[in-house]
Motif scaffolding. Structure first.
Motif, short mmCIF file in Angstrom:
data_model
loop_
_atom_site.label_atom_id
_atom_site.label_comp_id
_atom_site.label_asym_id
_atom_site.label_seq_id
_atom_site.Cartn_x
_atom_site.Cartn_y
_atom_site.Cartn_z
N CYS A 49 0.86 -1.16 0.03
CA CYS A 49 -0.12 0.05 -0.01
C CYS A 49 0.93 1.33 0.20
O CYS A 49 0.26 2.37 -0.36
CB CYS A 49 -0.80 0.05 1.27
N VAL B 296 -4.16 2.04 -8.22
CA VAL B 296 -5.01 1.16 -7.77
C VAL B 296 -6.43 1.13 -8.51
O VAL B 296 -7.04 2.11 -8.30
CB VAL B 296 -5.29 1.26 -6.07
N ARG C 102 -11.89 -3.27 0.04
CA ARG C 102 -10.72 -2.88 -0.94
C ARG C 102 -10.89 -3.39 -2.16
O ARG C 102 -11.80 -4.56 -2.15
CB ARG C 102 -9.47 -3.39 0.09
N CYS D 21 -6.22 -5.06 -4.66
CA CYS D 21 -5.81 -5.43 -3.28
C CYS D 21 -6.11 -6.80 -2.66
O CYS D 21 -5.25 -7.31 -2.04
CB CYS D 21 -6.16 -4.39 -2.49
#
Length: 139
Positions: free
Chosen positions: A23, A30, A89, A93
């Motif tokens: 992250c 993302v 998420r 992810c």
């Protein structure tokens, strides 16, 4: 042609340590689907336009979460070393580290494991589970 006997056919171990390694750090993307945007906005109690204004950037015809200037995801809490939206998420992810780029070879997996404390530890994921995660395409 799809490989019928990949190097990870006996499975791979992984356990998310929620360390934030995936992250934080170098800038990246993302990617988000419309459904993911709606789910995260709902979790945060925001309208979709408000959520997108605060947390989303357009990259060509796609959408990605924004980042802090240091490259950290906008939802990564460096102080608590966790994700503020972990339950919702994005697929990108949720499927880490079982990405095609990490599964190309044992060498690429080992490269990923050097930066991810959860690789080669914890639960053994079967070949079928890895393939399922590798093939998730929400965008």
């Amino acid at each position: 042609m799809k490989e019928t006997n990949p190097w990870y056919r006996k499975g791979l171990q992984f356990e998310c340590k929620e360390c934030g390694g995936c992250c934080s750090g170098a800038p990246g993307y993302v990617w988000l689907s419309e459904e993911e945007i709606e789910n995260i906005a709902t979790r945060l109690g925001l309208s979709v336009p408000d959520f997108e204004f605060r947390y989303v950037r357009e990259v060509g015809n796609r959408k990605s979460l924004t980042e802090f200037p240091n490259g950290d995801c906008v939802f990564y809490d460096r102080f608590h070393t966790n994700c503020k939206i972990y339950r919702d998420r994005p697929a990108q992810c949720r499927t880490w580290p079982f990405w095609e780029s990490n599964l190309e070879s044992e060498r690429t997996w080992e490269q990923a494991s050097r930066s991810c404390k959860g690789c080669n530890r914890g639960r053994l994921y079967s070949f079928a589970e890895i393939e399922e995660r590798k093939n998730i395409r929400e965008l």
